[in-house]
Every structure is written in C-alpha cells, then in structure tokens.
Motif scaffolding. Sequence first.
Motif, PDB file in Angstrom:
ATOM      1  N   GLU A 169       0.888  -1.182  -0.091  1.00 25.56           N
ATOM      2  CA  GLU A 169      -0.072   0.047   0.139  1.00 25.56           C
ATOM      3  C   GLU A 169       0.659   1.294  -0.099  1.00 25.56           C
ATOM      4  O   GLU A 169       0.406   2.305  -0.356  1.00 25.56           O
ATOM      5  CB  GLU A 169      -0.926  -0.129   1.311  1.00 25.56           C
ATOM      6  N   ARG A 170       2.164   1.297   0.413  1.00 26.06           N
ATOM      7  CA  ARG A 170       3.075   2.357   0.340  1.00 26.06           C
ATOM      8  C   ARG A 170       3.779   2.331  -0.859  1.00 26.06           C
ATOM      9  O   ARG A 170       4.859   3.103  -0.866  1.00 26.06           O
ATOM     10  CB  ARG A 170       4.035   2.337   1.790  1.00 26.06           C
ATOM     11  N   GLY A 171       3.318   1.539  -1.893  1.00 26.51           N
ATOM     12  CA  GLY A 171       4.373   1.415  -3.125  1.00 26.51           C
ATOM     13  C   GLY A 171       5.333   0.885  -3.017  1.00 26.51           C
ATOM     14  O   GLY A 171       6.364   0.780  -4.074  1.00 26.51           O
ATOM     15  N   VAL A 172       5.542  -0.263  -2.063  1.00 28.38           N
ATOM     16  CA  VAL A 172       7.009  -0.876  -1.783  1.00 28.38           C
ATOM     17  C   VAL A 172       6.681  -2.549  -2.694  1.00 28.38           C
ATOM     18  O   VAL A 172       5.327  -3.059  -2.609  1.00 28.38           O
ATOM     19  CB  VAL A 172       7.244  -1.249  -0.551  1.00 28.38           C
ATOM     20  N   ASP A 173       7.397  -2.786  -3.424  1.00 29.44           N
ATOM     21  CA  ASP A 173       7.387  -4.056  -3.911  1.00 29.44           C
ATOM     22  C   ASP A 173       7.981  -5.132  -2.864  1.00 29.44           C
ATOM     23  O   ASP A 173       9.110  -5.206  -2.659  1.00 29.44           O
ATOM     24  CB  ASP A 173       8.489  -4.203  -5.310  1.00 29.44           C
ATOM     25  N   ALA A 174       6.990  -5.953  -2.201  1.00 25.90           N
ATOM     26  CA  ALA A 174       7.224  -7.003  -1.082  1.00 25.90           C
ATOM     27  C   ALA A 174       6.669  -8.265  -1.492  1.00 25.90           C
ATOM     28  O   ALA A 174       5.527  -8.393  -2.049  1.00 25.90           O
ATOM     29  CB  ALA A 174       6.831  -6.096   0.035  1.00 25.90           C
ATOM     30  N   SER A 175       7.337  -9.012  -0.874  1.00 31.06           N
ATOM     31  CA  SER A 175       6.926 -10.614  -1.013  1.00 31.06           C
ATOM     32  C   SER A 175       7.466 -11.109   0.077  1.00 31.06           C
ATOM     33  O   SER A 175       8.677 -11.076   0.252  1.00 31.06           O
ATOM     34  CB  SER A 175       7.183 -11.283  -2.322  1.00 31.06           C
ATOM     35  N   GLY A 176       6.798 -12.131   0.691  1.00 30.80           N
ATOM     36  CA  GLY A 176       7.429 -12.688   1.887  1.00 30.80           C
ATOM     37  C   GLY A 176       6.946 -14.140   2.193  1.00 30.80           C
ATOM     38  O   GLY A 176       5.678 -14.663   1.422  1.00 30.80           O
ATOM     39  N   TRP A 177       7.544 -15.049   2.744  1.00 29.59           N
ATOM     40  CA  TRP A 177       7.153 -16.500   2.889  1.00 29.59           C
ATOM     41  C   TRP A 177       7.582 -16.996   4.280  1.00 29.59           C
ATOM     42  O   TRP A 177       8.611 -16.658   4.479  1.00 29.59           O
ATOM     43  CB  TRP A 177       7.299 -17.184   1.517  1.00 29.59           C
ATOM     44  N   VAL A 178       6.663 -17.833   4.931  1.00 24.46           N
ATOM     45  CA  VAL A 178       7.393 -18.426   6.138  1.00 24.46           C
ATOM     46  C   VAL A 178       8.073 -19.807   5.685  1.00 24.46           C
ATOM     47  O   VAL A 178       7.631 -20.445   4.774  1.00 24.46           O
ATOM     48  CB  VAL A 178       5.884 -18.601   6.926  1.00 24.46           C
ATOM     49  N   ALA A 179       9.127 -19.966   6.383  1.00 25.72           N
ATOM     50  CA  ALA A 179      10.253 -21.133   6.202  1.00 25.72           C
ATOM     51  C   ALA A 179      10.715 -21.461   7.351  1.00 25.72           C
ATOM     52  O   ALA A 179      11.759 -20.913   7.627  1.00 25.72           O
ATOM     53  CB  ALA A 179      11.193 -20.602   5.104  1.00 25.72           C
ATOM     54  N   PRO A 180       9.954 -22.097   8.133  1.00 23.42           N
ATOM     55  CA  PRO A 180      10.530 -22.695   9.428  1.00 23.42           C
ATOM     56  C   PRO A 180      11.957 -23.161   9.395  1.00 23.42           C
ATOM     57  O   PRO A 180      12.075 -23.912   8.446  1.00 23.42           O
ATOM     58  CB  PRO A 180       9.310 -23.576   9.926  1.00 23.42           C
ATOM     59  N   GLY A 181      12.862 -22.878  10.079  1.00 20.89           N
ATOM     60  CA  GLY A 181      14.048 -23.352  10.049  1.00 20.89           C
ATOM     61  C   GLY A 181      15.005 -22.359   9.187  1.00 20.89           C
ATOM     62  O   GLY A 181      16.024 -22.908   8.752  1.00 20.89           O
ATOM     63  N   ALA A 182      14.555 -21.423   8.601  1.00 19.02           N
ATOM     64  CA  ALA A 182      15.230 -20.307   7.874  1.00 19.02           C
ATOM     65  C   ALA A 182      16.542 -20.003   8.563  1.00 19.02           C
ATOM     66  O   ALA A 182      17.654 -19.796   7.985  1.00 19.02           O
ATOM     67  CB  ALA A 182      14.500 -19.265   7.511  1.00 19.02           C
ATOM     68  N   ALA A 183      16.291 -19.749   9.896  1.00 19.02           N
ATOM     69  CA  ALA A 183      17.579 -19.541  10.690  1.00 19.02           C
ATOM     70  C   ALA A 183      17.341 -19.859  12.138  1.00 19.02           C
ATOM     71  O   ALA A 183      16.109 -19.871  12.388  1.00 19.02           O
ATOM     72  CB  ALA A 183      18.005 -18.194  10.528  1.00 19.02           C
ATOM     73  N   ASP A 184      18.292 -20.022  13.134  1.00 22.47           N
ATOM     74  CA  ASP A 184      17.810 -20.457  14.311  1.00 22.47           C
ATOM     75  C   ASP A 184      16.874 -19.181  15.007  1.00 22.47           C
ATOM     76  O   ASP A 184      17.286 -18.011  14.955  1.00 22.47           O
ATOM     77  CB  ASP A 184      18.993 -20.390  15.176  1.00 22.47           C
ATOM     78  N   GLY A 185      15.562 -19.764  15.325  1.00 28.03           N
ATOM     79  CA  GLY A 185      14.887 -18.825  15.866  1.00 28.03           C
ATOM     80  C   GLY A 185      14.026 -17.924  15.111  1.00 28.03           C
ATOM     81  O   GLY A 185      13.495 -16.923  15.536  1.00 28.03           O
ATOM     82  N   LEU A 186      14.246 -17.968  13.560  1.00 29.64           N
ATOM     83  CA  LEU A 186      13.656 -17.116  12.845  1.00 29.64           C
ATOM     84  C   LEU A 186      12.531 -17.796  12.079  1.00 29.64           C
ATOM     85  O   LEU A 186      12.241 -19.037  12.236  1.00 29.64           O
ATOM     86  CB  LEU A 186      14.489 -16.351  11.978  1.00 29.64           C
ATOM     87  N   ASP A 187      11.638 -17.088  11.090  1.00 26.90           N
ATOM     88  CA  ASP A 187      10.411 -17.593  10.767  1.00 26.90           C
ATOM     89  C   ASP A 187      10.473 -17.719   9.100  1.00 26.90           C
ATOM     90  O   ASP A 187       9.516 -18.444   8.649  1.00 26.90           O
ATOM     91  CB  ASP A 187       9.219 -16.869  11.162  1.00 26.90           C
ATOM     92  N   GLY A 188      11.207 -16.863   8.506  1.00 28.11           N
ATOM     93  CA  GLY A 188      11.120 -16.879   7.028  1.00 28.11           C
ATOM     94  C   GLY A 188      11.830 -15.910   6.280  1.00 28.11           C
ATOM     95  O   GLY A 188      12.820 -15.217   7.066  1.00 28.11           O
ATOM     96  N   PHE A 189      11.228 -15.293   5.110  1.00 25.84           N
ATOM     97  CA  PHE A 189      12.210 -14.430   4.385  1.00 25.84           C
ATOM     98  C   PHE A 189      11.235 -13.286   4.033  1.00 25.84           C
ATOM     99  O   PHE A 189       9.933 -13.423   3.664  1.00 25.84           O
ATOM    100  CB  PHE A 189      12.635 -14.978   3.416  1.00 25.84           C
ATOM    101  N   LEU A 190      11.614 -12.098   3.799  1.00 25.42           N
ATOM    102  CA  LEU A 190      10.902 -11.006   3.184  1.00 25.42           C
ATOM    103  C   LEU A 190      11.742 -10.074   2.177  1.00 25.42           C
ATOM    104  O   LEU A 190      12.784  -9.758   2.663  1.00 25.42           O
ATOM    105  CB  LEU A 190      10.402  -9.748   4.358  1.00 25.42           C
ATOM    106  N   ASP A 191      11.263 -10.018   0.904  1.00 25.10           N
ATOM    107  CA  ASP A 191      11.787  -9.495  -0.272  1.00 25.10           C
ATOM    108  C   ASP A 191      11.325  -8.311  -0.217  1.00 25.10           C
ATOM    109  O   ASP A 191      10.295  -7.918  -0.289  1.00 25.10           O
ATOM    110  CB  ASP A 191      11.990 -10.264  -1.433  1.00 25.10           C
ATOM    111  N   ILE A 192      12.151  -7.079  -0.439  1.00 19.95           N
ATOM    112  CA  ILE A 192      11.648  -5.779  -0.383  1.00 19.95           C
ATOM    113  C   ILE A 192      12.365  -4.956  -1.576  1.00 19.95           C
ATOM    114  O   ILE A 192      13.506  -4.668  -1.459  1.00 19.95           O
ATOM    115  CB  ILE A 192      11.898  -4.862   0.891  1.00 19.95           C
TER     116      ILE A 192
END
Length: 346
Positions: A21-44
């Motif tokens: 909505e702010r004009g940012v090209d964004a996409s994200g996805w949940v990927a358990p195990g992406a890194a220790d204690g983290l949940d996924g990735f976000l491309d901006i």
Amino acid sequence: MRTEARDPELLLDACVERLRERGVDASGWVAPGAADGLDGFLDIGFRGVSRRFVVEVVEGQVRPFDIQRRTDARRPGDHIVLMEYATPSVSRMCRDHNLNYVDTVGNLFISAGTLLLDVEGQPREKSAPKARGRVTSPAFTRKGLQVVFALLVDRDLEVAPQRDVARISGVSLGTVSAVLGYLAGNGFYELPRAGRRGRLIRAGTLFDLWVEAYPLNLRPSLKLGRFAPQDSYTWLRGEVAVEQWGGLWGAESAAAVLGDSILPGTATVYLPEVTADLMARARLVPSAEGALELRRRFWSGLEGRQGCVPTPLVYADLVAGGGQRERQAAEELRRADDLLGSLRDR
C-alpha cells in the motif's frame, strides 16, 4: 522478545499488504528453520533498491524492554521484526536502536544500506487488521492454493490419503483437511462415502478461480530472485540443463519448450532453492534487470512435460503476465494440452 505466533503466515501477509500500500514491492514467505529462531524471508524493493530480510514474527503485545532485549541479541545481516501493532514507545525504541520492523496497521521502520522506509503514527484498528483485503477461504490462501494445485495436476490425489496430499503440496495435514472441507462445502468436491471415492466435480470452475487467485496470494511468495547469467541467450532459449539443480522451466520459457512460437523476454525456472553450486557453475549475478528469474518450487513429485512445470502453472503464469502475446500463448496451451483439457466441470 520472541513469542509463539499462532499463525505467522497470516501476520506476515498482513504486513506485506501494508508495504504494498506504500508503493513497496514486497513478498514474503514462512520458512521454518530459515535460521535459528527465525520464521521466514521478506523481499523488499523500493526505488531501484532490493534487499532480502530474514523475518521474526511476533504476536501479542510488544513492550519497549522486549526491543532492548532483541537489540542485545542482534544477529549480523538484514533482519526484520513483524508484529501486530507497534505502540508509539515501541516505534521510537526501534528507531533509536536501528531495529527494522513492520506492523499490521502500517507503522514501519526499515533501514538497510541505502534503503530507508519510515512510517509512524498509524493508529491501532478496533477490528483485527489481519484479514483486511485478504481472500480468507481456505482453498485460496497461499497454502490452500498449493493444495488445489496438487489436486488439479494429479487427479489420483482425489482419493489419496490426506497425508500424501500434504507431502506433495508442501503444507500441513490440517491445511489439507481445511481445504477439502471447504471444497466439499462449496460444491467442488464430493467427500468419500460408502461405495464411492472422493472426487473433484467442478474442476473447470475451480481451476479458473485458482488462476485468478494465484497472482494475488501465491505467486508473490515464490520469487527467489532475478539474475544476469553470463550467457543469457542459452537461458532464454531453454538450452540449460536446469534439472541438475532440481529445476523446471516455467512461464514463457515453458511455453516455448512445449512448442509455442513465443520468444521469452525472461527465462523462468522453478527450483527448490538457489544453491552456491548453481550460482557458481551458472555464473549468476543478482540483477534487478537480469534475464533469469528463479522461483521457488513449492511442491514435490509433480512434473510436467519436457522438463517443464505442470501446465496449470504454465497457464497461470502466462495469464498473470498480462501481455497480449502471453495471453494468446495461454489460450493456445489450454486448447492443446491434455491435462488442461481435462479440467472440466462434471
């Protein structure tokens, strides 16, 4: 700071919507195990600058001392915290400690290299913002679309154990159960009965709805990156042995491989992940204007013809491309392909 998120995917999607909505090209996805204690990735991507962030999803109230604790445990690299709502005090502390965050009402602070986004003062909504602008039917969420895709591609899955459907479509068993329940309740699927196996009964209509929802709820999460190969011509002509990396041709590339006269403007390959071996042997350089787009292969055990993704996905990508030539190629494929021709209402 970390709490157990009841549905990190839903919260992540709401934050992605606020960024767009702010004009940012964004996409994200949940990927358990992406890194220790983290949940996924976000491309901006914003004004020519692109970054990938590792995501930490937090539900519930976030307090200022949580921010301090998170800052003290900061890991190297680009990280971002996604939360339901950042109070003014939490927002200030994130800025003071240079901690990237986005919340589900549109407050955000992102500072990484030359990328700077800063919005504050958005009030908390009385109703939960998570579902705003989102297709909430289980079959047409991101994970639901993965299940429907598998059912459309392999009709034997109509009668397979739900655990097999979950494994092939890359989702949880609970998601499969919810999707089948929705499809049955809306006239797309007949549940197994005594003497009768389960089956799709309005596959044509379901496929059309899947194609419509795909670019909104699934396609954005599949982007792994865009690259400039050393020899773009061989990629555009589909002459690279992408199967050595688990790859399959998609979109315009697949249409060309399958016999259409279309000349791809971008080579598209679906594969499980971008590996160091692929980057080195194919001599790929990340580039926003590169001739190669890599997308995540979210399913397993399903392949199309001639080293391509299954034709329902080829068709959906061509339609999503929006160009007249792409739509023409999509219609030609639908007329000629046996699998697409079999997707009819019973």
